[in-house]
Design a protein around this motif. Structure first.
Motif, PDB file in Angstrom:
ATOM      1  N   TRP A 146       0.859  -1.183   0.000  1.00  0.00           N
ATOM      2  CA  TRP A 146       0.000   0.000   0.000  1.00  0.00           C
ATOM      3  C   TRP A 146       0.890   1.227   0.000  1.00  0.00           C
ATOM      4  N   PRO A 147       0.435   2.300  -0.655  1.00  0.00           N
ATOM      5  CA  PRO A 147       1.148   3.573  -0.599  1.00  0.00           C
ATOM      6  C   PRO A 147       0.582   4.448   0.502  1.00  0.00           C
ATOM      7  N   ASN A 148       1.396   5.366   0.986  1.00  0.00           N
ATOM      8  CA  ASN A 148       0.923   6.375   1.920  1.00  0.00           C
ATOM      9  C   ASN A 148       0.468   5.749   3.243  1.00  0.00           C
ATOM     10  N   ARG A 149      -0.568   6.315   3.864  1.00  0.00           N
ATOM     11  CA  ARG A 149      -0.903   5.972   5.249  1.00  0.00           C
ATOM     12  C   ARG A 149      -2.053   4.972   5.367  1.00  0.00           C
ATOM     13  N   LEU A 150      -1.880   4.057   6.319  1.00  0.00           N
ATOM     14  CA  LEU A 150      -2.929   3.122   6.725  1.00  0.00           C
ATOM     15  C   LEU A 150      -3.283   3.454   8.166  1.00  0.00           C
ATOM     16  N   ALA A 151      -4.493   3.955   8.387  1.00  0.00           N
ATOM     17  CA  ALA A 151      -4.890   4.457   9.705  1.00  0.00           C
ATOM     18  C   ALA A 151      -4.828   3.365  10.761  1.00  0.00           C
ATOM     19  N   ASP A 152      -4.097   3.643  11.826  1.00  0.00           N
ATOM     20  CA  ASP A 152      -3.960   2.738  12.971  1.00  0.00           C
ATOM     21  C   ASP A 152      -3.311   1.401  12.605  1.00  0.00           C
ATOM     22  N   TYR A 199      -4.255  -4.469  -2.857  1.00  0.00           N
ATOM     23  CA  TYR A 199      -2.939  -4.054  -3.339  1.00  0.00           C
ATOM     24  C   TYR A 199      -2.978  -2.608  -3.812  1.00  0.00           C
ATOM     25  N   GLY A 200      -1.901  -1.904  -3.506  1.00  0.00           N
ATOM     26  CA  GLY A 200      -1.637  -0.583  -4.038  1.00  0.00           C
ATOM     27  C   GLY A 200      -0.133  -0.349  -4.023  1.00  0.00           C
ATOM     28  N   VAL A 201       0.340   0.618  -4.807  1.00  0.00           N
ATOM     29  CA  VAL A 201       1.782   0.826  -4.927  1.00  0.00           C
ATOM     30  C   VAL A 201       2.059   2.266  -5.341  1.00  0.00           C
ATOM     31  N   CYS A 202       3.267   2.739  -4.993  1.00  0.00           N
ATOM     32  CA  CYS A 202       3.754   4.005  -5.548  1.00  0.00           C
ATOM     33  C   CYS A 202       5.270   4.051  -5.445  1.00  0.00           C
ATOM     34  N   PRO A 203       5.939   4.718  -6.402  1.00  0.00           N
ATOM     35  CA  PRO A 203       7.345   5.092  -6.223  1.00  0.00           C
ATOM     36  C   PRO A 203       7.412   6.363  -5.395  1.00  0.00           C
ATOM     37  N   HIS A 204       8.603   6.668  -4.842  1.00  0.00           N
ATOM     38  CA  HIS A 204       8.692   7.785  -3.896  1.00  0.00           C
ATOM     39  C   HIS A 204       9.921   8.665  -4.161  1.00  0.00           C
ATOM     40  N   PRO A 205      10.113   9.158  -5.392  1.00  0.00           N
ATOM     41  CA  PRO A 205      11.257  10.038  -5.647  1.00  0.00           C
ATOM     42  C   PRO A 205      10.975  11.482  -5.252  1.00  0.00           C
ATOM     43  N   TYR A 206      12.029  12.199  -4.904  1.00  0.00           N
ATOM     44  CA  TYR A 206      11.958  13.640  -4.676  1.00  0.00           C
ATOM     45  C   TYR A 206      12.682  14.321  -5.841  1.00  0.00           C
ATOM     46  N   LEU A 207      11.951  15.023  -6.677  1.00  0.00           N
ATOM     47  CA  LEU A 207      12.523  15.625  -7.872  1.00  0.00           C
ATOM     48  C   LEU A 207      13.317  16.883  -7.534  1.00  0.00           C
TER      49      LEU A 207
END
Length: 300
Positions: free
Chosen positions: A55-61, A148-156
């Motif tokens: 999963w990307p980002n936040r999952l509450a609790d 299912y979820g996904v993300c890349p995490h670059p800082y441009l």
């Protein structure tokens, strides 16, 4: 934690990929950094360059229900009480293939109290004249259908000027409002008339963003791109395909106000806390696969 480093190069582009989190540690064009880098050893600050799955980002609790079962993931953002960015950012990935201009790594999720099935998550980074073309392919290796979820995490990095001076173009009609204390979803709003409207390029200034955007405006072949330009004349863009209906943008603000080193641009297959809301969640049956691609390239 230390990870094995791997270099790839093509033409004017070069990159370093690390086993830690399957992360893109460095990307350069003609010797100019296109992403915020980090050191060869130790932890990865701010999840720079990692692949966030399942999963990307936040999952509450850190909790959710799926089917007739309840699951609990470890809280790794204690100040907000969330499980952040999945289960693979803190592990070493295996190298499956490596050539002069490309590399493929794999991270494996095991069925556990945090997740219902096994997954093999593979990411390929490939350099060409078009920049860094990346693809994440995930297969359910277990016996249970899984969310299912996904993300890349670059800082441009657009160039040598401070982020406040960069100009951004963000082709999104809507953004996801979040709670001030936990950054959890509160509702979708139009960007029209809001400070988050960057459909027409304009300077970032001192605006603080850590939000997901949707209603993506796409061009030919279903592609969309965030473009960031420096007053010095350089720039960078991240382009993603139609498998990502969301994009998270973060101006990398710290409480001290002394960060803002780069602009996080994270195409996401689902929004924050999707394991609880169900919004745009992928349901991977045993043996099924999912893939999604993105490109980072230099501008001027």
């Amino acid at each position: 934690m230390s990870g094995t480093e791997h270099s790839i190069a093509f033409g004017s582009y070069s990159a370093i990929v690390t086993a830690r989190g399957g992360a893109l540690r460095e990307l350069q064009y003609q010797g100019r950094h296109l992403v915020v880098t980090f050191g060869p050893d130790g932890g990865i600050p701010d999840y720079r360059g990692v692949i966030c799955a399942p999963w990307p980002n936040r999952l509450a609790d850190g909790t959710y229900s799926y089917g007739d079962r309840s699951f609990r993931a470890d809280i790794n953002e204690p100040e907000r009480g969330t499980a952040l960015h999945g289960l693979l950012t803190g592990v070493d990935w295996d190298v499956l293939e490596h050539s002069t201009d490309a590399i493929t790594l794999a991270g494996n999720v095991q069925a556990s109290a945090a997740y219902p099935s096994g997954l093999e998550v593979c990411v390929t980074y490939r350099l060409s004249d078009d920049g860094l073309n990346s693809m994440v392919r995930t297969r359910n290796t277990g016996t249970q259908t899984a969310p299912y979820g996904v993300c890349p995490h670059p800082y441009l990095v657009a160039g040598p000027s401070p982020l406040d001076h960069w100009t951004m173009e963000l082709p999104a009609r809507e953004f996801l409002a979040v709670s001030a204390d936990r950054l959890l979803p509160e509702g979708i709003h139009p960007v029209e008339g809001h400070e988050f409207d960057f459909r027409t390029p304009r300077p970032l200034g001192t605006i603080k963003i850590d939000h997901a955007f949707t209603g993506i405006i796409r061009g030919e072949h279903g592609l969309a791109a965030v473009r960031v330009l420096d007053p010095a004349g350089t720039g960078v863009e991240l382009e993603w395909d139609g498998t990502w209906p969301w994009v998270q943008v973060h101006t990398a603000d710290k409480p001290s106000g002394k960060d803002r080193l780069g602009l996080a641009v994270e195409p996401m297959t689902c929004p924050p806390d999707a394991f609880n809301s169900g919004t745009d969640l992928v349901h991977l049956a045993p043996g099924e696969s999912h893939e999604a691609g993105w490109t980072i390239r230099a501008l001027s």
